[in-house]
Design a protein around this motif. Structure first.
Motif, mmCIF file in Angstrom:
data_model
loop_
_atom_site.group_PDB
_atom_site.id
_atom_site.type_symbol
_atom_site.label_atom_id
_atom_site.label_comp_id
_atom_site.label_asym_id
_atom_site.label_seq_id
_atom_site.Cartn_x
_atom_site.Cartn_y
_atom_site.Cartn_z
ATOM 1 N N GLY A 396 -29.054 35.985 -39.132
ATOM 2 C CA GLY A 396 -28.293 34.758 -38.941
ATOM 3 C C GLY A 396 -29.163 33.553 -39.257
ATOM 4 N N ASP A 397 -28.519 32.402 -39.445
ATOM 5 C CA ASP A 397 -29.224 31.193 -39.871
ATOM 6 C C ASP A 397 -28.641 30.022 -39.082
ATOM 7 N N PHE A 398 -29.475 29.330 -38.306
ATOM 8 C CA PHE A 398 -29.003 28.225 -37.474
ATOM 9 C C PHE A 398 -29.739 26.943 -37.842
ATOM 10 N N ASP A 399 -29.008 25.831 -37.883
ATOM 11 C CA ASP A 399 -29.597 24.509 -38.071
ATOM 12 C C ASP A 399 -29.718 23.822 -36.723
ATOM 13 N N LEU A 400 -30.913 23.307 -36.425
ATOM 14 C CA LEU A 400 -31.135 22.545 -35.197
ATOM 15 C C LEU A 400 -31.597 21.148 -35.586
ATOM 16 N N LEU A 401 -30.701 20.185 -35.477
ATOM 17 C CA LEU A 401 -31.028 18.785 -35.757
ATOM 18 C C LEU A 401 -31.302 18.112 -34.416
ATOM 19 N N ILE A 402 -32.560 17.848 -34.159
ATOM 20 C CA ILE A 402 -33.004 17.343 -32.863
ATOM 21 C C ILE A 402 -33.605 15.964 -33.072
ATOM 22 N N GLY A 403 -33.275 15.039 -32.182
ATOM 23 C CA GLY A 403 -33.844 13.711 -32.313
ATOM 24 C C GLY A 403 -33.539 12.823 -31.121
ATOM 25 N N ASP A 404 -34.311 11.746 -31.030
ATOM 26 C CA ASP A 404 -34.092 10.784 -29.954
ATOM 27 C C ASP A 404 -32.831 9.967 -30.226
ATOM 28 N N TRP A 405 -32.346 9.301 -29.177
ATOM 29 C CA TRP A 405 -31.079 8.568 -29.277
ATOM 30 C C TRP A 405 -31.113 7.367 -28.334
ATOM 31 N N TYR A 406 -30.569 6.237 -28.830
ATOM 32 C CA TYR A 406 -30.477 5.028 -28.013
ATOM 33 C C TYR A 406 -29.186 5.019 -27.206
ATOM 34 N N GLU A 407 -29.236 4.347 -26.089
ATOM 35 C CA GLU A 407 -27.993 4.071 -25.359
ATOM 36 C C GLU A 407 -27.259 2.890 -25.964
ATOM 37 N N ASP A 408 -28.003 1.995 -26.629
ATOM 38 C CA ASP A 408 -27.363 0.847 -27.279
ATOM 39 C C ASP A 408 -26.794 1.259 -28.636
ATOM 40 N N SER A 409 -25.848 0.460 -29.116
ATOM 41 C CA SER A 409 -25.245 0.686 -30.425
ATOM 42 C C SER A 409 -26.248 0.377 -31.527
ATOM 43 N N TYR A 410 -26.188 1.132 -32.610
ATOM 44 C CA TYR A 410 -27.049 0.860 -33.764
ATOM 45 C C TYR A 410 -26.800 -0.545 -34.306
ATOM 46 N N LYS A 411 -25.581 -1.060 -34.137
ATOM 47 C CA LYS A 411 -25.268 -2.413 -34.614
ATOM 48 C C LYS A 411 -26.048 -3.455 -33.821
ATOM 49 N N VAL A 412 -26.087 -3.280 -32.518
ATOM 50 C CA VAL A 412 -26.810 -4.221 -31.649
ATOM 51 C C VAL A 412 -28.299 -4.171 -31.951
ATOM 52 N N ILE A 413 -28.829 -2.971 -32.087
ATOM 53 C CA ILE A 413 -30.263 -2.821 -32.322
ATOM 54 C C ILE A 413 -30.661 -3.449 -33.651
ATOM 55 N N GLY A 414 -29.924 -3.122 -34.712
ATOM 56 C CA GLY A 414 -30.251 -3.663 -36.021
ATOM 57 C C GLY A 414 -30.177 -5.178 -36.059
ATOM 58 N N ASP A 415 -29.162 -5.747 -35.417
ATOM 59 C CA ASP A 415 -29.000 -7.196 -35.413
ATOM 60 C C ASP A 415 -30.130 -7.869 -34.651
ATOM 61 N N LYS A 416 -30.507 -7.312 -33.500
ATOM 62 C CA LYS A 416 -31.584 -7.921 -32.712
ATOM 63 C C LYS A 416 -32.929 -7.795 -33.420
ATOM 64 N N LEU A 417 -33.190 -6.649 -34.023
ATOM 65 C CA LEU A 417 -34.459 -6.489 -34.736
ATOM 66 C C LEU A 417 -34.594 -7.490 -35.877
ATOM 67 N N ALA A 418 -33.489 -7.758 -36.554
ATOM 68 C CA ALA A 418 -33.525 -8.658 -37.700
ATOM 69 C C ALA A 418 -33.672 -10.119 -37.300
ATOM 70 N N HIS A 419 -33.334 -10.464 -36.048
ATOM 71 C CA HIS A 419 -33.295 -11.882 -35.685
ATOM 72 C C HIS A 419 -34.189 -12.261 -34.509
ATOM 73 N N GLU A 420 -34.141 -11.493 -33.434
ATOM 74 C CA GLU A 420 -34.857 -11.934 -32.233
ATOM 75 C C GLU A 420 -35.814 -10.899 -31.670
ATOM 76 N N GLY A 421 -35.765 -9.685 -32.185
ATOM 77 C CA GLY A 421 -36.638 -8.630 -31.689
ATOM 78 C C GLY A 421 -35.918 -7.707 -30.719
ATOM 79 N N TYR A 422 -36.422 -6.496 -30.635
ATOM 80 C CA TYR A 422 -35.831 -5.480 -29.760
ATOM 81 C C TYR A 422 -36.960 -4.563 -29.312
ATOM 82 N N ASN A 423 -37.255 -4.570 -28.026
ATOM 83 C CA ASN A 423 -38.442 -3.884 -27.524
ATOM 84 C C ASN A 423 -38.169 -2.504 -26.939
ATOM 85 N N LYS A 424 -36.919 -2.125 -26.831
ATOM 86 C CA LYS A 424 -36.621 -0.828 -26.224
ATOM 87 C C LYS A 424 -36.926 0.305 -27.200
#
Length: 782
Positions: A396-424
């Motif tokens: 058998g062959d299984f794919d395991l895609l494992i990774g960290d995840w934010y509680e905030d939306s990617y939209k919020v994070i991207g916007d803050k990083l581009a303008h005011e910073g995001y430290n989380k």
């Protein structure tokens, strides 16, 4: 003739002044089909050289006509009805015109239009059209044996065509022709099989070009096998066609003519607000309604067509194919420097080949911080059937895609990083888009069902944004076999560190008592408070097991144990003896005796400028232009978009600047890259279009003397490499893939805030076989 030393040698041997004229004419008639077929696809210069050799053979070792010659050149080429030998004078142009059937040069006059109007391809009709008033020569007698198949000499010459730049895989062709020499049974088999392979591939080419029809490789293989058995039955010995010989010879042809299956996919990228993988309201980017996205599964040399529909309301999207090298085709790379984004409510089709690759990879969105919102998925590139894996086929062959995840939306994070910073930092971990088995808030968790005493392949990828993780399975050992398209020396592991952007394959045998067992991924270099949520647990479930998982979570190495991690990294070596994308051993191409053409020393840094945070390489924080670099390079030579080699690849500027960082890479040169990590966190680097030969890791300052510590014997080849805090990593890269290629940090925040550059590898040869032309559906922007 310079391109075919075998033919040249044969004619030199025949050019003996002691042979009678009649016997020379006899030899010439016998050998001419092979010579004629060779020169028929050559340019004028080579045709004249062939004619020179013909005259030299017929006229006593001298090219000029002699009074002692008993047979004139004109009589040799005249019609048989007039008492001549009935061969076509190559200087009359037939050779050059026949070349056009194989696409070697441009059509003269209006013949091209006339031939394209033919409803069905016919070799005889093409011949009659091109022959014009030249005296008739029997096409069939020149190139076919009695039962209608082409003569071996013709096939070897026309299809191998060493002089033709469009044919690749010459080392395989040379191997096949070498195997076909001699009088042994194997050599006879090789000659027969090679001839029929070439014939059916040539026939398939004409079907596709003139009748828009196609046959699957399996059908061709069966036809070839039937013909070989039929031909073998008339030989003195009974021929049993060994599958290994047939497979190897099929490989030698498929490398240059058969290019794999066409796989057509349609993907719809959209947002879903109901998945809630960490039980908070946030948009998740799905593909065809799935999170993670669907599996992209192909075989070496398959052609992938992915029609991506952007169904999101606001955000454009680009998909990049992490580790897929896009040979000669950076137009399909899917990053901001090569492609315009797919705007909302539009679609665009990626078309690329899985050229000479195998292994485990993944895809993800490359702009607007969208990777933190999903749209990633697995890629598997399987071996061709004729190339054995260095391990038994798993059950058998299984794919395991494992990774960290934010509680905030990617939209919020991207916007803050581009303008005011995001430290989380990301504060959760997901396994195949699901939460932990031990997290009561998780809506779902992942479970894999296995059968007792069966062996399974687990393809583990770190699709996260920032955290490395350690992977392990309760009471089970793992056999490491592959990483990002390279088969490794097989080593047993109790746990495995996987850094951002990396992929591995391990084999796991279900050899324990029938029960359920923990599958665990724990963040590296995280403190005890962070580890309360930066750990994801799945379940390995034995079929018919009624015993739930119990006991403590299996322990891995201490979170900050860098020594364990770097020692494990150094132990991962390249398997030099196995085949991968091709049957020849991986180690036949290595770095043991290379001469370096260039060295880049790249140091990361974090800075504050104009009130915002940025990451940089050699104190250059990348500024993304509105026009993709590849477009600007092709149409404007970069003018007004970037300045080539404006910034150094070897030293840092005294202070941080914003700029479009593009450096020159020497085509077909060996590049050494030293990545220096001045930060206190893990970093990992990826170069599109190539593989890294990972020759060394170290701590402290890298110096030229550090090269004495390099592993130049069996360094693993991979597309993403980690760099430890306050450490360095050295890699070698062979720049044989022309294009504009992105070199970036795989840490999403670092990349988003400027830690990237592009390497321009330029080949001045305009041949589209060297670098593809822009696709017909190319998007324009900027």
């Amino acid at each position: 003739m310079d391109g075919d030393p075998l033919a040249h040698c044969r004619f030199v041997q025949l050019c003996s002044r002691y042979l009678a004229i009649s016997f020379r004419a006899f030899l010439f008639v016998q050998c001419f089909p092979e010579l004629w077929s060779q020169i028929s696809i050559l340019p004028k210069k080579v045709i004249h050289m062939a004619e020179y050799l013909c005259r030299k053979f017929l006229w006593s070792g001298r090219p000029e006509k002699s009074k002692t010659a008993l047979i004139s050149w004109e009589r040799l080429c005249g019609p048989q009805a007039s008492g001549c030998l009935g061969l076509v004078d190559v200087s009359a142009g037939i050779g050059l015109l026949i070349a056009n059937i194989f696409g070697a040069c441009n059509w003269p006059g209006d013949e091209e239009q006339d031939l394209h109007q033919m409803s069905k391809f016919s070799a005889n009709a093409v011949y009659q059209k091109l022959r014009g008033d030249i005296p008739k020569v029997e096409w069939r007698r020149l190139i076919c044996i009695n039962h209608g198949s082409p003569k071996i000499g013709l096939l070897n010459a026309t299809s191998l065509a060493r002089h033709c730049e469009k044919i690749h895989g010459m080392e395989e062709v040379i191997w096949a022709t070498r195997k076909a020499k001699g009088k042994s049974l194997n050599a006879i088999l090789c000659r027969i099989i090679l001839a029929y392979i070439l014939y059916f591939v040539w026939q398939e080419r004409n079907l596709r070009l003139f009748e828009q029809k196609r046959r699957e490789p399996g059908v061709l293989l069966r036809q070839i096998t039937q013909e070989v058995h039929s031909r073998g039955s008339i030989l003195p010995k009974t021929l049993i066609v060994h599958s290994s010989i047939l497979a190897n010879l099929l490989r030698s042809t498929s490398g240059s003519v058969i290019i794999g299956e066409d796989i057509f996919l349609e993907w719809h990228v959209d947002e879903d607000h109901n998945i809630k993988p960490v039980s908070v309201d946030q948009p998740v980017i799905t593909i065809n309604g799935k999170f993670p996205g669907p599996l992209l599964n192909g075989t070496t040399n398959d052609n992938i067509h992915v029609n991506v529909f952007n169904d999101m309301d606001k955000y454009p999207v680009l998909i990049t194919w992490n580790g897929i090298q896009q040979r000669h085709n950076s137009w399909q790379d899917g990053v901001s420097g090569t492609n315009c984004a797919i705007q909302p409510n539009t679609n665009w089709t990626y078309e690329f080949q899985l050229k000479d690759q195998i292994g485990s990879f993944f895809y993800f969105p490359s702009i607007n911080y969208e990777k933190a919102g999903g749209a990633f998925g697995p890629i598997r590139v399987d071996n061709r059937v004729e190339v054995q894996t260095p391990f038994a086929d798993p059950d058998g062959d299984f794919d395991l895609l494992i990774g960290d995840w934010y509680e905030d939306s990617y939209k919020v994070i991207g916007d803050k990083l581009a303008h005011e910073g995001y430290n989380k930092t990301p504060n959760m971990m997901l396994m195949n888009g699901k939460g932990s088995y031990l997290d009561s808030k998780a809506k779902t968790n992942i479970s894999f069902t296995v059968n007792h005493e069966k062996t399974y392949r687990l393809r583990i990828s770190n699709v996260g944004s920032e955290w490395s993780f350690n992977f392990r399975i309760q009471n089970h050992s793992m056999l490491l076999v592959e990483t990002e398209g390279s088969y490794t020396n097989q080593i047993w592991l109790s746990s495995l560190d996987v850094h951002v952007g990396q992929s591995y394959s391990v084999l796991v045998t279900a050899d324990q008592d029938a029960a359920d067992y923990y599958i665990v991924a724990t963040a590296k270099m995280a403190n005890s408070t962070q580890l309360k949520t930066l750990e994801v647990v799945g379940v390995l479930h034995y079929e018919n097991s009624t015993k739930p998982v119990d006991g403590p979570i299996p322990n891995g190495p201490e979170s900050f144990d860098v020594k364990f991690s770097i020692n494990q990294a150094r132990s991962i070596r390249w398997n030099l003896t196995t085949g991968a994308a091709r049957p020849n051993p991986q180690g036949s191409f290595n770095v043991s005796n290379v001469t370096l053409s260039q060295t880049f020393v790249l140091q990361n840094s974090v800075n504050y400028k104009n009130g915002t945070i940025n990451y940089a390489i050699n104190n250059v924080s990348y500024a993304t232009p509105q026009t993709p670099l590849k477009l600007a390079d092709y149409y404007l030579n970069g003018s007004g978009v970037y300045e080539l080699d404006k910034f150094s690849g070897n030293s840092s500027l005294p202070e941080t600047v914003y700029g479009t960082f593009v450096v020159s890479g020497e085509h077909r040169g060996w590049l050494e890259i030293v990545f220096k990590n001045e930060l206190q966190v893990m970093d990992s680097w990826h170069l599109d279009g190539f593989g890294f030969f990972v020759v060394g890791y170290g701590f402290g300052n890298w110096t030229p003397e550090s090269r004495y510590t390099y592993n130049l014997y069996d360094p693993v080849v991979r597309s993403t490499v980690q760099v430890y805090p306050k450490g360095w990593t050295a890699v070698y890269v062979y720049l044989d893939n022309p294009g504009m290629w992105n070199l970036r940090s795989q840490n999403l925040k670092h990349w988003f805030l400027g830690q990237e550059l592009y390497i321009r590898v330029y080949d001045p040869d305009p041949n589209p076989a060297k670098e593809h032309l822009p696709p017909k559906n190319l998007l324009y922007c900027g």
